[in-house]
Design a protein around this motif. Structure first.
Motif, short mmCIF file in Angstrom:
data_model
loop_
_atom_site.label_atom_id
_atom_site.label_comp_id
_atom_site.label_asym_id
_atom_site.label_seq_id
_atom_site.Cartn_x
_atom_site.Cartn_y
_atom_site.Cartn_z
N UNK A 143 -1.96 -2.30 10.37
CA UNK A 143 -3.23 -1.84 9.81
C UNK A 143 -3.13 -0.37 9.46
N UNK A 144 -3.88 0.02 8.42
CA UNK A 144 -4.09 1.43 8.12
C UNK A 144 -5.46 1.58 7.49
N UNK A 145 -5.74 2.71 6.89
CA UNK A 145 -7.03 2.96 6.26
C UNK A 145 -6.90 2.86 4.76
N UNK A 146 -7.78 2.09 4.13
CA UNK A 146 -7.76 1.99 2.67
C UNK A 146 -7.93 3.39 2.08
N UNK A 147 -7.00 3.83 1.22
CA UNK A 147 -7.01 5.23 0.78
C UNK A 147 -7.99 5.56 -0.33
N UNK A 148 -8.26 4.61 -1.21
CA UNK A 148 -8.98 4.92 -2.44
C UNK A 148 -10.46 4.57 -2.30
N UNK A 149 -11.13 5.22 -1.34
CA UNK A 149 -12.55 4.97 -1.10
C UNK A 149 -13.37 6.23 -1.32
N UNK A 150 -14.67 6.12 -1.55
CA UNK A 150 -15.53 7.31 -1.64
C UNK A 150 -15.46 8.12 -0.34
N UNK A 151 -15.84 9.36 -0.43
CA UNK A 151 -15.66 10.30 0.67
C UNK A 151 -16.31 9.85 1.97
N UNK A 152 -17.43 9.19 1.90
CA UNK A 152 -18.18 8.79 3.10
C UNK A 152 -17.92 7.35 3.52
N UNK A 153 -16.88 6.72 2.96
CA UNK A 153 -16.60 5.31 3.23
C UNK A 153 -15.22 5.18 3.87
N UNK A 154 -15.14 4.45 5.00
CA UNK A 154 -13.87 4.14 5.65
C UNK A 154 -13.75 2.64 5.79
N UNK A 155 -12.66 2.08 5.27
CA UNK A 155 -12.40 0.65 5.39
C UNK A 155 -11.01 0.43 5.97
N UNK A 156 -10.90 -0.47 6.93
CA UNK A 156 -9.60 -0.84 7.48
C UNK A 156 -8.85 -1.72 6.49
N UNK A 157 -7.59 -1.40 6.28
CA UNK A 157 -6.75 -2.21 5.41
C UNK A 157 -5.73 -2.97 6.27
N UNK A 158 -5.69 -4.29 6.10
CA UNK A 158 -4.75 -5.14 6.81
C UNK A 158 -3.54 -5.38 5.91
N UNK A 159 -2.34 -5.20 6.44
CA UNK A 159 -1.11 -5.25 5.64
C UNK A 159 -0.12 -6.25 6.22
N UNK A 160 0.62 -6.87 5.31
CA UNK A 160 1.68 -7.81 5.66
C UNK A 160 2.87 -7.51 4.77
#
Length: 239
Positions: free
Chosen positions: A150-167
């Motif tokens: 897992x990491x953090x989705x990079x291309x989000x608005x400044x006040x938005x944090x989304x977890x990115x699941x990776x394989x």
């Protein structure tokens, strides 16, 4: 699903988006390096030949242009839908994100997909989603289990944090992924030898449902970011 069916760059709000289901990943096989390279190159050559073909780059009698471009790579509609058969099949020759310097965006489709990811030597595919993957594991049959992180989705608005699941699809392997309609996903090839064989079982249904004017990869796509992120947001893979 789309606000404007023919918009080739429609972007939905990533802060409010929720996946309709989860992607299911099935490892299929591992191959010797020379065999994997021959298979991947053979598929990639079909796509490259199509880019040079006058017929493949010109609309046919149904308005279908078989040779197309998506932000993950060049594509060729090897099998088109027709009256009574509403599925189609694409081959994609991936871009190498290290060579290009940018990653593809997280996106979703208005219809379900089945993709077979194929890699050659020195190449991996990083597959990402906003939801965890379900990985098929049948003891004695499933040849390997891909790495996940897992990491953090990079291309989000400044006040938005989304977890990115990776394989991670490893070198010299075939891995299938079942993508339900409306489920986020992102493919990025790290290395020069990667192709996808993709079946779209709802393609012509989508065209009527969404009132699209033609069969295009982007016509069935909704993005979750405005811009393509830099390569360092997708090339770093855990060892």
């Amino acid at each position: 699903m789309k606000h404007s069916a023919d918009d080739e760059n429609e972007v939905h709000d990533v802060a409010r988006f929720q996946d309709a289901a989860r992607n299911v990943v099935t490892p299929v096989l591992r191959l010797p390096a020379d065999t994997a390279l021959a298979v991947v190159n053979a598929f990639a050559e079909i796509v490259r030949n199509a880019k040079r073909s006058r017929v493949a780059t010109t609309p046919d009698r149904d308005g279908v242009v078989r040779s197309q471009t998506f932000e993950e790579g060049d594509v060729y509609m090897v099998e088109a839908p027709f009256d009574g058969f509403f599925a189609d099949r694409y081959l994609m020759d991936f871009y190498d994100v290290e060579q290009r310097g940018i990653c593809s965006r997280m996106h979703l489709h208005t219809g379900l997909r089945l993709v077979r990811m194929m890699t050659g030597p020195d190449t991996q595919i990083r597959v990402s989603s906003l939801s965890p993957f379900e990985v098929t594991d049948v003891p004695g049959v499933t040849p390997f289990l891909p790495r996940t992180f897992q990491d953090t989705l990079p291309d989000t608005p400044e006040d938005v944090t989304r977890t990115r699941h990776n394989l991670v699809v490893p070198p010299c392997s075939f891995v299938d992924m079942q993508i339900p309609r409306g489920v986020s996903h992102q493919f990025n090839a790290v290395g020069p030898h990667a192709v996808i064989d993709s079946v779209h079982p709802e393609e012509s249904i989508e065209t009527f449902r969404e009132r699209m004017s033609g069969y295009r990869m982007t016509a069935q796509t909704v993005f979750l970011a405005e811009d393509l992120p830099p390569a360092d947001t997708c090339v770093n893979l855990p060892t």
